[in-house]
Design a protein around this motif. Structure first.
Motif, PDB file in Angstrom:
ATOM      1  N   LYS A   1       0.820  -1.213   0.000  1.00  0.00           N
ATOM      2  CA  LYS A   1       0.000   0.000   0.000  1.00  0.00           C
ATOM      3  C   LYS A   1       0.856   1.266   0.000  1.00  0.00           C
ATOM      4  CE  LYS A   1      -4.168  -1.747  -0.057  1.00  0.00           C
ATOM      5  NZ  LYS A   1      -5.099  -1.497  -1.182  1.00  0.00           N
ATOM      6  N   GLY A   2       2.180   1.110   0.081  1.00  0.00           N
ATOM      7  CA  GLY A   2       3.063   2.261  -0.020  1.00  0.00           C
ATOM      8  C   GLY A   2       3.055   3.172   1.187  1.00  0.00           C
ATOM      9  N   VAL A   3       2.808   2.611   2.379  1.00  0.00           N
ATOM     10  CA  VAL A   3       2.747   3.440   3.580  1.00  0.00           C
ATOM     11  C   VAL A   3       4.093   4.109   3.848  1.00  0.00           C
ATOM     12  CG1 VAL A   3       2.249   3.487   6.051  1.00  0.00           C
ATOM     13  CG2 VAL A   3       0.952   1.967   4.552  1.00  0.00           C
ATOM     14  N   ASP A   4       5.184   3.362   3.666  1.00  0.00           N
ATOM     15  CA  ASP A   4       6.508   3.959   3.903  1.00  0.00           C
ATOM     16  C   ASP A   4       6.790   5.073   2.888  1.00  0.00           C
ATOM     17  OD1 ASP A   4       6.645   1.955   1.906  1.00  0.00           O
ATOM     18  OD2 ASP A   4       8.815   1.833   2.114  1.00  0.00           O
ATOM     19  N   THR A   5       6.318   4.902   1.652  1.00  0.00           N
ATOM     20  CA  THR A   5       6.469   5.961   0.643  1.00  0.00           C
ATOM     21  C   THR A   5       5.754   7.226   1.087  1.00  0.00           C
ATOM     22  OG1 THR A   5       6.625   4.333  -1.151  1.00  0.00           O
ATOM     23  CG2 THR A   5       6.044   6.583  -1.768  1.00  0.00           C
ATOM     24  N   LEU A   6       4.551   7.066   1.631  1.00  0.00           N
ATOM     25  CA  LEU A   6       3.788   8.224   2.097  1.00  0.00           C
ATOM     26  C   LEU A   6       4.509   8.924   3.249  1.00  0.00           C
ATOM     27  CD1 LEU A   6       1.330  10.041   2.191  1.00  0.00           C
ATOM     28  CD2 LEU A   6       0.115   8.262   3.463  1.00  0.00           C
ATOM     29  N   LEU A   7       5.025   8.160   4.189  1.00  0.00           N
ATOM     30  CA  LEU A   7       5.713   8.770   5.327  1.00  0.00           C
ATOM     31  C   LEU A   7       6.964   9.521   4.868  1.00  0.00           C
ATOM     32  CD1 LEU A   7       5.377   5.899   7.960  1.00  0.00           C
ATOM     33  CD2 LEU A   7       4.032   8.008   7.806  1.00  0.00           C
ATOM     34  N   ARG A   8       7.677   8.963   3.903  1.00  0.00           N
ATOM     35  CA  ARG A   8       8.874   9.643   3.389  1.00  0.00           C
ATOM     36  C   ARG A   8       8.485  10.889   2.586  1.00  0.00           C
ATOM     37  NH1 ARG A   8      12.910   6.101   4.612  1.00  0.00           N
ATOM     38  NH2 ARG A   8      12.222   3.929   4.838  1.00  0.00           N
ATOM     39  N   ALA A   9       7.331  10.825   1.914  1.00  0.00           N
ATOM     40  CA  ALA A   9       6.841  12.009   1.199  1.00  0.00           C
ATOM     41  C   ALA A   9       6.488  13.126   2.173  1.00  0.00           C
ATOM     42  CB  ALA A   9       5.625  11.645   0.351  1.00  0.00           C
ATOM     43  N   VAL A  10       5.915  12.752   3.308  1.00  0.00           N
ATOM     44  CA  VAL A  10       5.583  13.754   4.322  1.00  0.00           C
ATOM     45  C   VAL A  10       6.851  14.449   4.810  1.00  0.00           C
ATOM     46  CG1 VAL A  10       4.626  14.109   6.638  1.00  0.00           C
ATOM     47  CG2 VAL A  10       3.474  12.563   5.041  1.00  0.00           C
TER      48      VAL A  10
END
Length: 366
Positions: free
Chosen positions: A197-206
């Motif tokens: 689901k790309g949760v780590d991608t979202l956190l890094r984007a934040v």
């Protein structure tokens, strides 16, 4: 003979006897949401589909005990139905549904295999030979295989040479009214807390986004065994104060999030046609999603939503930044997205398509 019942809200439904099998509509996740929408839409026509749940949320032991009971109920109900509609993903889901498909074939009841697995191609390639044989049997012996998009239909035709496949894109009920007070600095995510689901991608984007927009808030609604590890990652990245982990979202929480936030985000590695994106667009939110699965069929980048590449935190941060810096533009995108859902993904149109599939399968027509 198949009859048509004329029901409430202008919805009609075939009176063929349908047995539907899948995870409980009260379970967490997109498949359960699809089932619940179908059952609610059918109920509004004044008739019912008999539903048998093969899985509920709970402990592994609870799930193991549940399936034998469900299997014997399916066996009994197959004696008095015209069509069996089976919802499946891969993993443990297909193992349960393989037994249901075999039982339907044994009872000479045509079955529809509704494939929801967004990571089907990758998971299938990593299966053993025996497992792949079972999956092929399920697909090739179905009266119809339902794919969630043209992209997935092309894959199934190319990979399995299927001639029995139809596209039925997911659909949602569209709210009559939407909030006009959505905050452009607030974003929300709906989905299981897991790598695909790309949760780590979202956190890094934040983390990238906070360099220019320190006021950003992101709400993540979802559960799963890896929830704590993502909470820890958020703290390690220094974004813990700007993100909130809410756990699984019920309908009330979903409504609150779509009322408060101007933009939803789903940075998945793989998808079919995710219900959370359809729901957020219907609720008048701008939607940022990845260019995977059926999402390019739904979202015209920059017109009714935003598409980014998977595993690209910088690209995701840039898209989120646009929604903060140009809120009027983001609201225009959101309005167009809502109109897309009204015109192409409403439950009334969906039910007519499903009705047609049931009719053809029950009659044995091509």
């Amino acid at each position: 003979m198949l009859l048509v019942r004329h029901g409430k809200q202008g919805l009609d439904f075939m009176a063929s006897r349908v047995l539907m099998v899948g995870p409980s509509p009260e379970a967490w996740g997109g498949v359960a949401t699809v089932e619940k929408n179908i059952l609610d839409a059918v109920a509004s026509t004044g008739r019912e589909v008999h539903f048998v749940a093969t899985m509920r949320d709970g402990s592994k032991f609870t799930k193991i005990l549940m399936f034998p009971q469900a299997f014997f109920e399916v066996r009994r109900e197959l004696r008095q139905c015209d069509v069996c509609h089976i919802h499946t993903a891969l993993g443990m889901s297909y193992k349960r549904k393989y037994l249901i498909c075999k039982e339907a074939a044994k009872a000479n009841v045509p079955y529809i295999l509704h494939v929801h697995e967004g990571d089907f191609e990758n998971q299938y390639e990593h299966m053993g030979a025996e497992e792949q044989t079972k999956v092929r049997w399920m697909l090739q012996n179905a009266s119809r295989v339902i794919a969630l998009s043209e992209e997935w239909r092309s894959y199934f035709v190319r990979k399995f040479e299927l001639a029995n496949i139809v596209v039925l894109e997911n659909a949602v009920f569209v709210p009559q009214e939407v909030s006009e007070q959505k905050d452009p600095t607030k974003f929300y995510f709906l989905g299981r807390m897991c790598p695909k689901k790309g949760v780590d991608t979202l956190l890094r984007a934040v983390r990238c986004l906070l360099l220019t927009h320190p006021e950003t808030k992101v709400m993540l609604a979802g559960g799963g065994e890896e929830l704590e590890s993502y909470q820890q990652l958020a703290n390690e990245l220094g974004v813990g104060r700007n993100v909130e982990f809410l756990g699984w979202a019920d309908d009330l929480m979903k409504a609150r999030l779509s009322d408060e936030c101007l933009t939803s985000v789903l940075p998945s590695d793989a998808e079919g046609l995710p219900m959370c994106v359809l729901e957020s667009m219907a609720a008048g939110c701008a939607s940022i999603a990845t260019r995977v699965g059926g999402l390019p069929s739904l979202i015209d980048d920059g017109v009714n939503g935003l598409l980014v590449e998977p595993r690209d935190p910088e690209g995701l941060a840039k898209a989120m930044s646009r929604c903060i810096e140009a809120p009027d533009w983001a609201r225009m995108i959101a309005q167009r997205g809502r109109q897309t859902i009204i015109e192409r993904y409403s439950m009334k149109a969906y039910l007519k398509k499903l009705e047609s599939i049931y009719e053809k399968v029950a009659r044995g027509s091509e």
